[in-house]
Scaffold this motif. Structure first.
Motif, short mmCIF file in Angstrom:
data_model
loop_
_atom_site.label_atom_id
_atom_site.label_comp_id
_atom_site.label_asym_id
_atom_site.label_seq_id
_atom_site.Cartn_x
_atom_site.Cartn_y
_atom_site.Cartn_z
N SER A 1 5.00 -1.31 3.07
CA SER A 1 5.09 -1.80 4.50
C SER A 1 5.53 -0.65 5.54
N THR A 2 6.47 0.16 5.13
CA THR A 2 6.96 1.22 5.77
C THR A 2 7.52 2.27 5.02
N SER B 1 10.56 1.19 2.96
CA SER B 1 10.45 0.04 2.10
C SER B 1 9.76 0.19 0.70
N MET C 1 1.85 1.59 5.41
CA MET C 1 0.97 0.84 6.38
C MET C 1 1.47 1.11 7.67
N HIS C 2 2.76 1.13 8.08
CA HIS C 2 3.28 1.17 9.43
C HIS C 2 4.39 2.29 9.75
N TYR D 1 0.29 1.16 12.98
CA TYR D 1 -0.32 1.60 11.70
C TYR D 1 -0.06 3.06 11.67
#
Length: 246
Positions: free
Chosen positions: A193-194, A197, A222-223, A228
């Motif tokens: 996700s980051t 993470s 992803m982010h 995004y």
């Protein structure tokens, strides 16, 4: 039968494709888009999607690569009907078959494909509770073991063809156990996700008659903050390819 009032018509790939899907129950998000973006298909090739839902992954792939022959298998008649409707709306050459993947029609069992793709249920039904919504429950848990999904998919991969899977990271040992010795040239790309993470999903590609050493790519992030990342933005908005080569 479901009425249009019970559906939404959602834009994917920056509006290049629109998908009718139920307001309630399983609804496609970014995962089938990522799956489609990672498939190294070329015009003129054949693609089988097991558990195609409303057709999001297959039709996103069709939007990125013209001239594909698509077949989708979906056990839930509602979603299969929507997949056929969505395919017609995008002028895709897609045949949708309503069937349990463990009991495929005889003619389909005779076919092999350049690409087999799947987004199997993420949760082990034996380890969790069922959802109150049947459509969501089958999509996220289902009653078909992951090994059966992979076994059926492997048998449909043609010579030098590819199997591409997206799945939860904790199911990676199960996926590898089902595929090892049957396909090769594994390429794994974790998805996080980051930047800080741990990976929660992965994409895995394997090839029929592949003999190359396994490669593990850097994670797809992803982010970045509330946005995004540029790579993901290009995939989601501009139908860019998701690289599995670095």
């Amino acid at each position: 039968m479901i009425l249009d009032a019970d559906l939404t018509h959602d834009a994917f790939l920056g509006g290049l494709v629109h998908i009718w899907q139920p307001k309630k129950g399983y609804r496609a998000g970014t995962d089938p888009v990522m799956l489609a973006a990672s498939v190294p298909a070329q015009s003129g090739q054949s693609v089988l999607e097991l558990g195609c839902g409303a057709g999001t992954a297959a039709l996103c792939l069709h939007t990125r690569v013209a001239g594909l022959r698509l077949v989708g298998v979906e056990v839930q008649s509602l979603y299969a009907t929507l997949a056929a409707r969505n395919a017609a709306g995008t002028s895709a050459d897609m045949r949708v078959i309503t069937s349990d993947l463990r009991d495929l029609p005889a003619d389909l069992r005779q076919e092999r494909f350049d690409h087999v793709i799947m987004n199997p249920p993420y949760f082990d039904r034996a380890k969790g509770d069922a959802s109150a919504d049947q459509g969501r429950d089958l999509a996220l848990g289902g009653d078909t073991p992951l090994a059966d999904w992979l076994g059926v998919g492997i048998r449909r991969v043609g010579p030098k063809g590819y199997l591409t899977v997206i799945q939860k990271i904790d199911r990676l040992p199960d996926v590898m156990a089902a595929i090892r010795g049957r396909l090769g040239s594994f390429v794994l790309r974790p998805i996080a996700s980051t930047p800080t993470s741990a990976a929660n999903l992965f994409l895995l590609r394997a090839r029929q008659e592949g003999h190359a050493p396994m490669r593990i790519c850097p994670p797809l992030i992803m982010h970045d903050g509330n946005r995004y990342t540029p790579e993901v933005e290009a995939i989601l908005r501009n139908a860019a390819e998701l690289s599995m080569d670095h």
